[in-house]
Design an enzyme around this catalytic site. Sequence first.
Site, short mmCIF file in Angstrom:
data_model
loop_
_atom_site.label_atom_id
_atom_site.label_comp_id
_atom_site.label_asym_id
_atom_site.label_seq_id
_atom_site.Cartn_x
_atom_site.Cartn_y
_atom_site.Cartn_z
N SER A 183 61.76 49.83 32.29
CA SER A 183 60.85 50.45 31.28
C SER A 183 59.81 51.25 31.94
O SER A 183 59.69 51.41 33.14
CB SER A 183 60.32 49.76 30.17
N LYS A 184 59.32 52.32 31.07
CA LYS A 184 58.21 53.41 31.36
C LYS A 184 57.08 52.39 31.96
O LYS A 184 56.56 52.80 32.90
CB LYS A 184 57.84 54.34 30.43
N ARG A 185 56.95 51.41 31.39
CA ARG A 185 55.81 50.66 31.60
C ARG A 185 55.90 50.18 33.08
O ARG A 185 54.73 49.90 33.84
CB ARG A 185 55.57 49.29 30.64
#
Length: 511
Positions: A266-268
Site C-alpha cells: 500500500s501507499k503507506r
Amino acid sequence: MSENVNPRRVRVRFAPSPTGPLHIGGVRTALYNYLFARQHGGDLVFRIEDTDSGRFVPGAEDYILEAFRWLGIKFDEGVSFGGKYGPYRQSERKDIYRKYVQQLLDAGRAYIAFDTPQELEAKRNEIPNFQYDASTRMQMRNSLSMPAEQVKELIEQGSQYVVRILIEPGQDVEVDDLIRGKVVISSSVLDDKVLYKSADQLPTYHLANIVDDHLMEITHVIRGEEWLPSAPLHVLLYRAFGWEDTMPRFAHLPLLLKPEGNGKLSKRDGDRLGFPVFPLEWHDPKSGEVSSGYREKDYLPQAVINFLALLGWNPGDDREMMSLDEMVSLFNLEKCSKAGARFNYQKLVWFNHEYIMQMTDAQVAQLFAPELEKHGVSAPMERIETAVGLVKNRVNFIHELWDNCSFLFQAPAEYDEKSLKKWWKDQAAQTTAELCGFIESQPVFDGAELEPKVMEWIASKGYATGKVMNAFRVTLVGAAMGPHIFAITDFLGKEETLRRARKALEVLPKE
Ligand code: GLU
C-alpha cells in the site's frame, strides 16, 4: 502453446480508470500486457474506463500517459493514439452501451429494478447477508416482480432505475485462467450485479468492460488479481450476449506484497519505508497532497521496468538484467506465479546502480550535466564524462554523483573535520609542502608516470605512504575520500593540483 490454437490476432488492453495516479502495480500490469502483445506480434490498446463519474479525477489520464512515455511502454492504439476501434474513452461510448443493455433486456437476460438506496438498506437490515439474487429478487421492486404496466408507468414518470443481470442459480461457471488454471464456481453464489444506471445513463464497469473487450476484439485479459472475483460474472455476461466463442482468455497477475511479505503493498508502506508507489510524482488536485514518484526520485525507467518485470515472473534461470527486447522474447504468461510477489524495493536500488554501470560514461554524463548546472557548474562534456567514469561505481542514483565528484569541479572551500583529525597531524604540512616541491620538479605529470616516481620518493624519505598521500588527498578533495589519487591529479592538472595543495598549506594549521 495454447494461445496458438486461437487463430485470432493477439490483442490485449490496459484499461485504467482515471481515479488518481497510476499505482506501481498498474504499471506492472501494463508492462505484462506490453510484453505479451510484442511477443505475439499483436496489439496493445489503451482504454480509459471512466464510467464512474463520481470517482473521476482531472489530470489522471494525462498522468498515466506521461508515465508510460517516461517508461518507454508504447501502445498501438487507444486514447491519444487513435485506431479503428474507437472511441477508446468509455464516457464517449454511451450510445453503444445502451444498445447492448437493451439487447440483454430484450433477451430476458437482464431486468429493470427500481429499489431505492433506502429500500436496499432496509432489506440489508432485515435479511442477514442479503444478496440481490434468485432467492430475494421477487421480494424487490423490479420488472420481474411487478406487472409490466406498472414498470412502464414508472419509467414514463421518470423514476430512476438500474438494470441488473439475471443470474440463474445452479449453473457451473468456469473461469479458465492462464496463470491459475481452471476454477469452477456455482452461479448460486453470485448476485444480480447492476449493469446500468438510468441516473447517469452510464453502464457500470462490468458491462462496459465486457462490451468493449468484445467490440475491440480483445483476445487476452491480463490484469491484477483484485479483478479475479469479477471473472465469473464476466464469463456469464459473455454467455448472456452469446459471445462465448470469442471470449478472451484470462490471466490474473499475482498481488504485489509489502516488502516484508505480509499483506498487500500500500501507499503507506512506501511512506513508512521511503519508496514511491507511483511512477511519477502526483499532485492531488483536491487535497494538494504531493506523493513521490520514481522519476522524480531519480530512478532510471529501465531499472523500474526491469524490477517490475521480475515481480511475478522470471525467465527460468538466474538472469536478472534484461532489456525490454530480451524480456519480450523470454516472457511467458503461463510461467507467471500465482503467489504474491514481495515488493523488494532495495532490489530496485540495486537495479538502478547496475543500469548506471551498464550505461556508457557519455550517457551518464548526459544525465548528470543538468545536475551539475543546478550546482552552478558548467564544464565541457568530456570533462563530465571523465569525472563520471571515475566515480559512477560508487553511486546508486545520478544525483549522488555530485557528492562523489563535486571536488573535481570545485576546489574545497572547507576541509572535513574528521579527515583533518585523522590525517592532518604529525608532519602532514611538511610532507605536503615537500611533495608539492617534488611534483613541481618532475618533467612529467601524467599519473601513470608520476605515481611510481612519487612512491620512490616517499620510500627514499622513509615516510609512510598512507600518511603522505592521505594528507595530500585532503588538500585536493577537502576530505579523505574519492577515487585513486593520481586519477584526481590527472583530472585537475598540474597547476590546479599544486594550487589546491598550497592553498591548504596556507589555511590549515602547520602541525
Ligand atoms: N478499469 C479497471 C481498472 O481500473 C480495469 C480492470 C480490467 O482490466 O478488467 O483496472
